[in-house]
Write a protein that holds these residues in place. Structure first.
Motif, mmCIF file in Angstrom:
data_model
loop_
_atom_site.group_PDB
_atom_site.id
_atom_site.type_symbol
_atom_site.label_atom_id
_atom_site.label_comp_id
_atom_site.label_asym_id
_atom_site.label_seq_id
_atom_site.Cartn_x
_atom_site.Cartn_y
_atom_site.Cartn_z
ATOM 1 N N LEU A 100 0.715 -1.297 0.119
ATOM 2 C CA LEU A 100 -0.069 0.004 -0.055
ATOM 3 C C LEU A 100 0.852 1.561 -0.092
ATOM 4 N N SER A 101 1.860 1.150 -0.094
ATOM 5 C CA SER A 101 3.227 2.437 -0.281
ATOM 6 C C SER A 101 2.711 2.997 -2.027
ATOM 7 N N GLU A 102 2.246 1.926 -2.587
ATOM 8 C CA GLU A 102 2.299 1.905 -3.883
ATOM 9 C C GLU A 102 0.831 2.348 -4.192
ATOM 10 N N THR A 103 0.346 2.205 -3.859
ATOM 11 C CA THR A 103 -1.059 2.327 -4.604
ATOM 12 C C THR A 103 -2.005 2.430 -2.986
ATOM 13 N N ASP A 104 -3.037 3.522 -3.593
ATOM 14 C CA ASP A 104 -4.422 3.765 -3.374
ATOM 15 C C ASP A 104 -5.329 2.669 -2.424
ATOM 16 N N LEU B 21 -0.772 1.094 15.315
ATOM 17 C CA LEU B 21 -0.369 1.261 13.591
ATOM 18 C C LEU B 21 0.486 1.621 12.823
ATOM 19 N N GLU B 22 0.389 3.108 13.641
ATOM 20 C CA GLU B 22 1.273 4.378 12.986
ATOM 21 C C GLU B 22 2.645 2.967 12.865
ATOM 22 N N GLU B 23 3.487 3.403 13.650
ATOM 23 C CA GLU B 23 4.263 1.627 13.126
ATOM 24 C C GLU B 23 4.176 1.400 11.492
ATOM 25 N N TRP B 24 3.081 1.546 11.141
ATOM 26 C CA TRP B 24 3.348 0.812 10.097
ATOM 27 C C TRP B 24 2.234 2.230 9.039
ATOM 28 N N THR B 25 3.487 2.757 8.457
ATOM 29 C CA THR B 25 2.783 4.159 8.104
ATOM 30 C C THR B 25 1.666 4.046 6.963
ATOM 31 N N SER B 26 1.892 3.118 6.357
ATOM 32 C CA SER B 26 1.716 2.948 4.763
ATOM 33 C C SER B 26 -0.195 2.112 5.222
ATOM 34 N N LEU B 27 -0.068 1.135 6.344
ATOM 35 C CA LEU B 27 -1.285 1.040 6.812
ATOM 36 C C LEU B 27 -1.981 2.113 7.132
ATOM 37 N N GLU B 28 -1.801 2.773 7.933
ATOM 38 C CA GLU B 28 -2.233 3.813 8.561
ATOM 39 C C GLU B 28 -2.785 5.182 7.909
#
Length: 300
Positions: A200-204, A239-246
């Motif tokens: 999810l770092s590369e797609t919405d 969850l904030e540790e997984w930036t893209s998920l947040e």
């Protein structure tokens, strides 16, 4: 990497392994008939992520215009299962178990036909896909407005299978384990979240560059992450540790703010920290964490 894994999923084998034989099924054609007759009731618990996912699909297609919605009480009663609010004017019996055949465990959400006095489906894995597919046909929904576009369906079914095994079901499996089994399960969950975070770092969105039914399967677990972290203790980080998920959660809420209408944050908190089932399983917590602690996304 993740998309390759998902693309290789054999749906036939998945359906054989997770057959959902102990649930009540309905077909798309039967569901359409029940909707047209106008006596269908939809019963759900706001605290439950699978119920929230189905409700998001339910509301997306405005099924609340033709199906009556009922909330269950946030407090699970040991020995009684989930119970209805006292003021419910359709369901006279208290416990949902009273509406199920004796050989089937009562679960929610479920669809109940008032005229025939029977549950037509509590197959929660397939229910939201069935709703989306049917409403796309009835309303002739354009592909970019659909939650289950025809051209993506095969891949979305594979996404759903992967999410079910590695996230939706896994969280609750790990929560019930102890010691080394729990540690092993936590590692598996972390691996799944790492894969999702990188993807999810590369797609919405999960697939097709638009919000789909599959996104709701992930979103409604992510929105409850602090509960899984603080109470279930199946994660060792916020969850904030997984930036893209947040960012994924924030993006969905920003682009689709109506989702807030069915996120009953305080009810979710009460269910998790004050229902008899969870108190027995996780212990009594004198001071319930604040809404802000449990749901950092609770403000529009």
């Amino acid at each position: 990497m993740l998309l390759e894994k998902i693309n290789q999923i054999n749906l036939t084998k998945f359906n054989e392994k997770f057959s959902f034989n102990h649930t009540i099924h309905t077909t798309k054609e039967e569901l359409q008939q029940f909707i047209q007759l106008g006596d269908l009731q939809y019963v759900w618990l706001p605290a439950c992520p699978r119920a929230n996912r189905i409700t998001s699909v339910f509301k997306w297609y405005k099924l609340d215009h033709s199906i009556t919605e009922h909330h269950l009480s946030p407090y699970y009663k040991l020995g009684d299962n989930w119970v209805f609010d006292a003021e419910d004017d359709i369901f006279e019996e208290t416990s949902i178990q009273d509406y199920f055949p004796k050989d089937i465990k009562a679960t929610q959400p479920f669809l109940y036909d008032q005229s025939e006095k029977k549950i037509i489906s509590n197959n929660t894995y397939h229910m939201s896909m069935l709703m989306a597919e049917l409403m796309d046909e009835i309303k002739d929904v354009e592909a970019d407005k659909s939650l289950f576009p025809i051209e993506y369906r095969e891949m979305l079914r594979k996404w759903n299978a992967w999410l079910y095994k590695n996230v939706n079901l896994k969280i609750y499996q790990v929560a019930s384990k102890t010691d080394e089994d729990k540690k092993s399960g936590m590692k598996e969950l972390k691996t799944a979240y790492d894969l999702l975070n990188n993807y999810l770092s590369e797609t919405d969105y999960l697939y097709g560059n638009q919000l789909t039914e599959s996104d709701f399967r992930l979103f409604h677990n992510l929105i409850r992450h602090q509960i899984y972290f603080k109470q279930f203790k199946v994660f060792d980080r916020s969850l904030e540790e997984w930036t893209s998920l947040e960012q994924y959660v924030q993006r969905i809420l920003k682009k689709h703010p109506k989702i807030f209408d069915d996120l009953y944050f305080d009810e979710i908190r009460k269910t998790h920290f004050r229902s008899e089932h969870n108190i027995k399983k996780y212990g009594f917590v004198e001071d319930i964490p604040s809404l802000e602690e449990v749901f950092p996304f609770s403000e529009k």
